[in-house]
Scaffold this active site. Sequence first.
Site, PDB file in Angstrom:
ATOM      1  N   GLU A 108       0.871  -1.176   0.052  1.00 42.01           N
ATOM      2  CA  GLU A 108       0.032  -0.140  -0.058  1.00 42.01           C
ATOM      3  C   GLU A 108       0.805   1.298   0.031  1.00 42.01           C
ATOM      4  O   GLU A 108       0.395   2.373  -0.554  1.00 42.01           O
ATOM      5  CB  GLU A 108      -1.014   0.031   1.399  1.00 42.01           C
ATOM      6  CG  GLU A 108      -2.047  -1.114   1.183  1.00 42.01           C
ATOM      7  CD  GLU A 108      -1.618  -2.507   1.819  1.00 42.01           C
ATOM      8  OE1 GLU A 108      -1.992  -3.349   1.604  1.00 42.01           O
ATOM      9  OE2 GLU A 108      -0.329  -2.461   2.179  1.00 42.01           O
ATOM     10  N   PRO A 114      10.915 -14.018  -1.248  1.00 43.90           N
ATOM     11  CA  PRO A 114       9.679 -14.105  -0.037  1.00 43.90           C
ATOM     12  C   PRO A 114       9.015 -12.776  -0.054  1.00 43.90           C
ATOM     13  O   PRO A 114       9.723 -11.632   0.039  1.00 43.90           O
ATOM     14  CB  PRO A 114      10.293 -14.714   0.972  1.00 43.90           C
ATOM     15  CG  PRO A 114      11.607 -15.245   0.644  1.00 43.90           C
ATOM     16  CD  PRO A 114      12.053 -14.415  -0.485  1.00 43.90           C
ATOM     17  N   ARG A 115       7.763 -12.780   0.359  1.00 47.51           N
ATOM     18  CA  ARG A 115       6.869 -11.431   0.636  1.00 47.51           C
ATOM     19  C   ARG A 115       7.388 -10.914   1.730  1.00 47.51           C
ATOM     20  O   ARG A 115       7.534  -9.629   2.074  1.00 47.51           O
ATOM     21  CB  ARG A 115       5.446 -11.933   0.556  1.00 47.51           C
ATOM     22  CG  ARG A 115       4.524 -10.764   0.949  1.00 47.51           C
ATOM     23  CD  ARG A 115       4.435  -9.788  -0.159  1.00 47.51           C
ATOM     24  NE  ARG A 115       3.441  -8.751   0.147  1.00 47.51           N
ATOM     25  CZ  ARG A 115       3.056  -7.538  -0.518  1.00 47.51           C
ATOM     26  NH1 ARG A 115       4.146  -7.529  -1.685  1.00 47.51           N
ATOM     27  NH2 ARG A 115       2.347  -6.779  -0.078  1.00 47.51           N
ATOM     28  N   MET A 155      15.333  -5.454   1.088  1.00 45.60           N
ATOM     29  CA  MET A 155      14.042  -4.930   1.050  1.00 45.60           C
ATOM     30  C   MET A 155      13.980  -3.723   0.212  1.00 45.60           C
ATOM     31  O   MET A 155      15.025  -3.045   0.069  1.00 45.60           O
ATOM     32  CB  MET A 155      13.686  -4.412   2.539  1.00 45.60           C
ATOM     33  CG  MET A 155      13.209  -5.395   3.722  1.00 45.60           C
ATOM     34  SD  MET A 155      11.734  -6.323   3.289  1.00 45.60           S
ATOM     35  CE  MET A 155      10.600  -4.929   3.032  1.00 45.60           C
ATOM     36  N   GLY A 156      12.906  -3.235  -0.482  1.00 42.86           N
ATOM     37  CA  GLY A 156      12.772  -2.302  -1.375  1.00 42.86           C
ATOM     38  C   GLY A 156      13.360  -2.348  -2.702  1.00 42.86           C
ATOM     39  O   GLY A 156      13.684  -1.471  -3.214  1.00 42.86           O
ATOM     40  N   ASN A 192       0.511  -7.795  -6.827  1.00 41.99           N
ATOM     41  CA  ASN A 192       0.613  -6.927  -7.642  1.00 41.99           C
ATOM     42  C   ASN A 192       1.310  -7.318  -8.999  1.00 41.99           C
ATOM     43  O   ASN A 192       2.564  -7.346  -8.766  1.00 41.99           O
ATOM     44  CB  ASN A 192       0.750  -5.521  -7.150  1.00 41.99           C
ATOM     45  CG  ASN A 192       1.067  -4.550  -8.301  1.00 41.99           C
ATOM     46  OD1 ASN A 192       0.080  -4.480  -9.280  1.00 41.99           O
ATOM     47  ND2 ASN A 192       1.958  -3.596  -7.930  1.00 41.99           N
ATOM     48  N   GLU A 216       3.915  -4.085 -11.838  1.00 40.06           N
ATOM     49  CA  GLU A 216       5.295  -3.620 -11.841  1.00 40.06           C
ATOM     50  C   GLU A 216       5.777  -4.404 -12.689  1.00 40.06           C
ATOM     51  O   GLU A 216       6.731  -3.833 -13.584  1.00 40.06           O
ATOM     52  CB  GLU A 216       5.763  -3.944 -10.248  1.00 40.06           C
ATOM     53  CG  GLU A 216       5.367  -2.675  -9.296  1.00 40.06           C
ATOM     54  CD  GLU A 216       5.783  -2.986  -8.052  1.00 40.06           C
ATOM     55  OE1 GLU A 216       6.492  -3.801  -7.830  1.00 40.06           O
ATOM     56  OE2 GLU A 216       5.494  -1.920  -7.156  1.00 40.06           O
TER      57      GLU A 216
END
Length: 427
Positions: A62, A271-272, A316-317, A342, A345
Amino acid sequence: MRHFYTFMWWLALPLVLGRLWWRGRKEPGYREHWGERLGFYGPRAANDEPMTLWVHAVSVGETRAAEPLVDALLAKYPQSRIVLTCMTPTGRATGKSLFSKHGARVVQSYLPYDMPLLVGRFIRHFEPRVCILMETEVWPNLIQQCQRDSVPVVLANARLSERSLGKAQRLGKMIRDAAQGITLVAAQTDADALRIRELGVANVSVTGSIKFDVVIPQAALATGALLRQQIGMRPVFLCASTREGEEGMILEAFQASRAALPADVLLLIVPRHPQRFDEVAAMVAERGLSLQRRSALAAPGAVVAPETEVLLGDSMGEMFAYYSACDVAFIGGSLQPLGGQNLIEPAALGKPVIVGEHTFNFAQATEDCLQQGGAVRIHNSDGLIRQAAILLADSKSRAEMGAHALTFANTHRGATARTIALLPDLK
């Protein structure tokens, strides 16, 4: 019902805080900024502070989706600042990464727990002119407090699956009251709008998904190019945002159908959730597959060894960088009945996309991409590996599918401007 809900929140608060402390063993960020979660923010801002706009994005997805909206709000209201709230340390870290470019104009905080006393403290401290909730966040006491303090509530980039609608309807009057307290909803699709109206929201417009408006950072593309250089000329099959239960299925199918894949293929798994990085690394080791971690490639001169079979994306990121570096992308959360993640991307980067059966969280976007030829659906992990093998072996089909994915992404832009146009007049 709402009073009972509040009472249960107070009863559960010690357990909630205990769970934060427990989760902080693996993610230290959960042990930070507790005062914000309880509505304590230090001295109030001076009266000459700029107009405050409040945007709430629960976690990483989000927060990333909110980037075009935050940028557009700051451009439209140059004398304003954004208070960006979230619920998770990873969401906060993502916000810092995305919005540090705006300096003091974006202030980050955790959302206080949904109790009138705590939410009231937040509103009195920041005095927001509007509350913009991203996607699916509906908090009964938050909405009631905003109504009491004349703060318009906007649900932006809103989506609501059939499953979520059923859960909401079981809560009865409390959710109906909350829904009726929402000033306006900017829904992603007609189907989302229809389900949201069923909850009792009066003012619902269809604006499309803001995620199509995300601008790919040049720094991410540079990172992806460097990662690709470290990998070399090998074909790269990315499994992105995988969830619990999926990595084992993917690894088993990868081993069982290895002969169908290019001999030098690199399986890149991201991994998420970061707390699962070590767990997934252990799964790879248990199966006797050779592993390297993305984090180990930060050293000068580091490369992915030719014998490495699995690269673990333990950073991350960097999702745009991972998509940039791959040849084919599978979107996780769709092999198991988790709703999927999603796919916009990778499509925006012109990558061919593979999804599983379970894509109800992004149903319309997924169907549109499938229909335009930018994605293909598989039904199990064996089918996933077979489809990846087909695409990796055929550069022409891969390029055509990637071009269709890019067309899909480009033709759905504009939701941010449509959402901004709907907002109440802010002065």
